[in-house]
Design a protein around this motif. Structure first.
Motif, PDB file in Angstrom:
ATOM      1  N   VAL A  43      76.832   4.617 -48.155  1.00 10.34           N
ATOM      2  CA  VAL A  43      75.435   4.198 -48.277  1.00 10.34           C
ATOM      3  C   VAL A  43      74.628   4.693 -47.081  1.00 10.34           C
ATOM      4  O   VAL A  43      73.505   5.196 -47.238  1.00 10.34           O
ATOM      5  N   TYR A  44      75.206   4.579 -45.894  1.00 16.52           N
ATOM      6  CA  TYR A  44      74.498   5.050 -44.694  1.00 16.52           C
ATOM      7  C   TYR A  44      74.318   6.560 -44.708  1.00 16.52           C
ATOM      8  O   TYR A  44      73.262   7.067 -44.331  1.00 16.52           O
ATOM      9  N   PHE A  45      75.350   7.298 -45.126  1.00 13.20           N
ATOM     10  CA  PHE A  45      75.204   8.754 -45.208  1.00 13.20           C
ATOM     11  C   PHE A  45      74.149   9.136 -46.245  1.00 13.20           C
ATOM     12  O   PHE A  45      73.384  10.077 -46.055  1.00 13.20           O
ATOM     13  N   TYR A  46      74.102   8.402 -47.354  1.00 14.97           N
ATOM     14  CA  TYR A  46      73.122   8.692 -48.402  1.00 14.97           C
ATOM     15  C   TYR A  46      71.700   8.445 -47.904  1.00 14.97           C
ATOM     16  O   TYR A  46      70.803   9.257 -48.137  1.00 14.97           O
ATOM     17  N   THR A  47      71.480   7.344 -47.194  1.00 22.14           N
ATOM     18  CA  THR A  47      70.140   7.082 -46.674  1.00 22.14           C
ATOM     19  C   THR A  47      69.763   8.092 -45.590  1.00 22.14           C
ATOM     20  O   THR A  47      68.587   8.460 -45.477  1.00 22.14           O
ATOM     21  N   ALA A  48      70.739   8.552 -44.822  1.00 22.39           N
ATOM     22  CA  ALA A  48      70.451   9.604 -43.841  1.00 22.39           C
ATOM     23  C   ALA A  48      70.042  10.891 -44.548  1.00 22.39           C
ATOM     24  O   ALA A  48      69.120  11.587 -44.097  1.00 22.39           O
ATOM     25  N   ALA A  49      70.694  11.200 -45.669  1.00 25.52           N
ATOM     26  CA  ALA A  49      70.337  12.393 -46.438  1.00 25.52           C
ATOM     27  C   ALA A  49      68.934  12.265 -47.029  1.00 25.52           C
ATOM     28  O   ALA A  49      68.174  13.245 -47.065  1.00 25.52           O
ATOM     29  N   ILE A  50      68.581  11.071 -47.487  1.00 19.74           N
ATOM     30  CA  ILE A  50      67.238  10.849 -48.028  1.00 19.74           C
ATOM     31  C   ILE A  50      66.187  11.051 -46.927  1.00 19.74           C
ATOM     32  O   ILE A  50      65.165  11.711 -47.143  1.00 19.74           O
ATOM     33  N   GLY A  92      58.389  13.254 -37.954  1.00 23.80           N
ATOM     34  CA  GLY A  92      59.562  13.600 -37.174  1.00 23.80           C
ATOM     35  C   GLY A  92      60.316  12.402 -36.620  1.00 23.80           C
ATOM     36  O   GLY A  92      61.483  12.524 -36.271  1.00 23.80           O
ATOM     37  N   TRP A  93      59.669  11.232 -36.546  1.00 24.87           N
ATOM     38  CA  TRP A  93      60.347  10.058 -36.009  1.00 24.87           C
ATOM     39  C   TRP A  93      61.466   9.588 -36.925  1.00 24.87           C
ATOM     40  O   TRP A  93      62.306   8.778 -36.514  1.00 24.87           O
ATOM     41  N   LEU A  94      61.517  10.114 -38.156  1.00 30.42           N
ATOM     42  CA  LEU A  94      62.615   9.750 -39.055  1.00 30.42           C
ATOM     43  C   LEU A  94      63.952  10.282 -38.560  1.00 30.42           C
ATOM     44  O   LEU A  94      65.003   9.808 -38.988  1.00 30.42           O
ATOM     45  N   TYR A  95      63.910  11.278 -37.660  1.00 26.97           N
ATOM     46  CA  TYR A  95      65.164  11.753 -37.070  1.00 26.97           C
ATOM     47  C   TYR A  95      65.883  10.634 -36.325  1.00 26.97           C
ATOM     48  O   TYR A  95      67.114  10.599 -36.277  1.00 26.97           O
ATOM     49  N   LEU A  96      65.150   9.699 -35.743  1.00 30.05           N
ATOM     50  CA  LEU A  96      65.768   8.555 -35.077  1.00 30.05           C
ATOM     51  C   LEU A  96      66.518   7.684 -36.077  1.00 30.05           C
ATOM     52  O   LEU A  96      67.623   7.213 -35.799  1.00 30.05           O
ATOM     53  N   LEU A  97      65.904   7.488 -37.246  1.00 28.51           N
ATOM     54  CA  LEU A  97      66.599   6.728 -38.291  1.00 28.51           C
ATOM     55  C   LEU A  97      67.840   7.461 -38.778  1.00 28.51           C
ATOM     56  O   LEU A  97      68.872   6.841 -39.034  1.00 28.51           O
ATOM     57  N   VAL A  98      67.738   8.778 -38.905  1.00 27.69           N
ATOM     58  CA  VAL A  98      68.901   9.562 -39.327  1.00 27.69           C
ATOM     59  C   VAL A  98      70.029   9.384 -38.318  1.00 27.69           C
ATOM     60  O   VAL A  98      71.196   9.181 -38.699  1.00 27.69           O
ATOM     61  N   LEU A  99      69.712   9.420 -37.051  1.00 26.40           N
ATOM     62  CA  LEU A  99      70.713   9.233 -36.008  1.00 26.40           C
ATOM     63  C   LEU A  99      71.363   7.856 -36.103  1.00 26.40           C
ATOM     64  O   LEU A  99      72.599   7.728 -36.025  1.00 26.40           O
ATOM     65  N   VAL A 100      70.567   6.824 -36.306  1.00 26.10           N
ATOM     66  CA  VAL A 100      71.105   5.464 -36.425  1.00 26.10           C
ATOM     67  C   VAL A 100      71.968   5.336 -37.673  1.00 26.10           C
ATOM     68  O   VAL A 100      73.062   4.748 -37.629  1.00 26.10           O
ATOM     69  N   PHE A 101      71.522   5.900 -38.800  1.00 22.78           N
ATOM     70  CA  PHE A 101      72.293   5.809 -40.038  1.00 22.78           C
ATOM     71  C   PHE A 101      73.630   6.537 -39.928  1.00 22.78           C
ATOM     72  O   PHE A 101      74.664   6.028 -40.376  1.00 22.78           O
ATOM     73  N   VAL A 102      73.628   7.703 -39.330  1.00 20.83           N
ATOM     74  CA  VAL A 102      74.880   8.456 -39.184  1.00 20.83           C
ATOM     75  C   VAL A 102      75.822   7.740 -38.217  1.00 20.83           C
ATOM     76  O   VAL A 102      77.034   7.662 -38.451  1.00 20.83           O
ATOM     77  N   TRP A 103      75.275   7.185 -37.140  1.00 20.88           N
ATOM     78  CA  TRP A 103      76.101   6.445 -36.189  1.00 20.88           C
ATOM     79  C   TRP A 103      76.752   5.238 -36.867  1.00 20.88           C
ATOM     80  O   TRP A 103      77.945   4.994 -36.687  1.00 20.88           O
ATOM     81  N   ASN A 104      75.985   4.488 -37.641  1.00 20.59           N
ATOM     82  CA  ASN A 104      76.545   3.337 -38.346  1.00 20.59           C
ATOM     83  C   ASN A 104      77.562   3.767 -39.390  1.00 20.59           C
ATOM     84  O   ASN A 104      78.568   3.082 -39.603  1.00 20.59           O
ATOM     85  N   ALA A 105      77.333   4.885 -40.053  1.00 18.53           N
ATOM     86  CA  ALA A 105      78.287   5.380 -41.043  1.00 18.53           C
ATOM     87  C   ALA A 105      79.624   5.697 -40.386  1.00 18.53           C
ATOM     88  O   ALA A 105      80.688   5.338 -40.915  1.00 18.53           O
ATOM     89  N   PHE A 106      79.583   6.331 -39.227  1.00 19.41           N
ATOM     90  CA  PHE A 106      80.838   6.633 -38.540  1.00 19.41           C
ATOM     91  C   PHE A 106      81.534   5.368 -38.052  1.00 19.41           C
ATOM     92  O   PHE A 106      82.764   5.299 -38.032  1.00 19.41           O
TER      93      PHE A 106
END
Length: 109
Positions: A46-53, A64-78
């Motif tokens: 789910v976290y990887f999918y939201t990062a992809a979205i 561009g601030w969505l990159y911060l969310l991508v970083l948080v989502f990928v970190w939580n996914a791992f």
């Protein structure tokens, strides 16, 4: 400089300790929660999918601030990918210890 860095990291740890994903991971690492570790790995998808979205939105001209969310989502996914095997190993270890405690001690006569 080092004193300031240590103080900031201590305060950051105090705040991040109460983040929802960290609370869930702490609950999984208890004896009662170990059985949910492998199921919690599904949250990584789910976290990887939201990062992809978010990445798709950024590529289509989003902020561009969505990159911060991508970083948080990928970190939580791992973090959730990591908890599955760790909890499984701990569960096997705990159950083996419980099994050893239940077996009677052989008497030496």
């Amino acid at each position: 400089m080092l004193r300031t860095s240590v103080a900031l990291s201590a305060r950051g740890y105090g705040v991040l300790r109460y983040a929802p994903t960290n609370l869930l991971l702490n609950a999984i690492l208890t004896r009662r929660g170990l059985k949910w570790g492998v199921s919690a790995m599904l949250l990584a998808g789910v976290y990887f999918y939201t990062a992809a979205i978010c990445t798709t939105i950024i590529n289509d001209g989003g902020p561009g601030w969505l990159y911060l969310l991508v970083l948080v989502f990928v970190w939580n996914a791992f973090k959730f990918l990591w908890i599955g095997p760790v909890s499984l190993i701990q569960l096997i270890s705990v159950r083996a210890g419980e099994r050893r405690k239940r077996q009677p001690v052989p008497s030496s006569r």
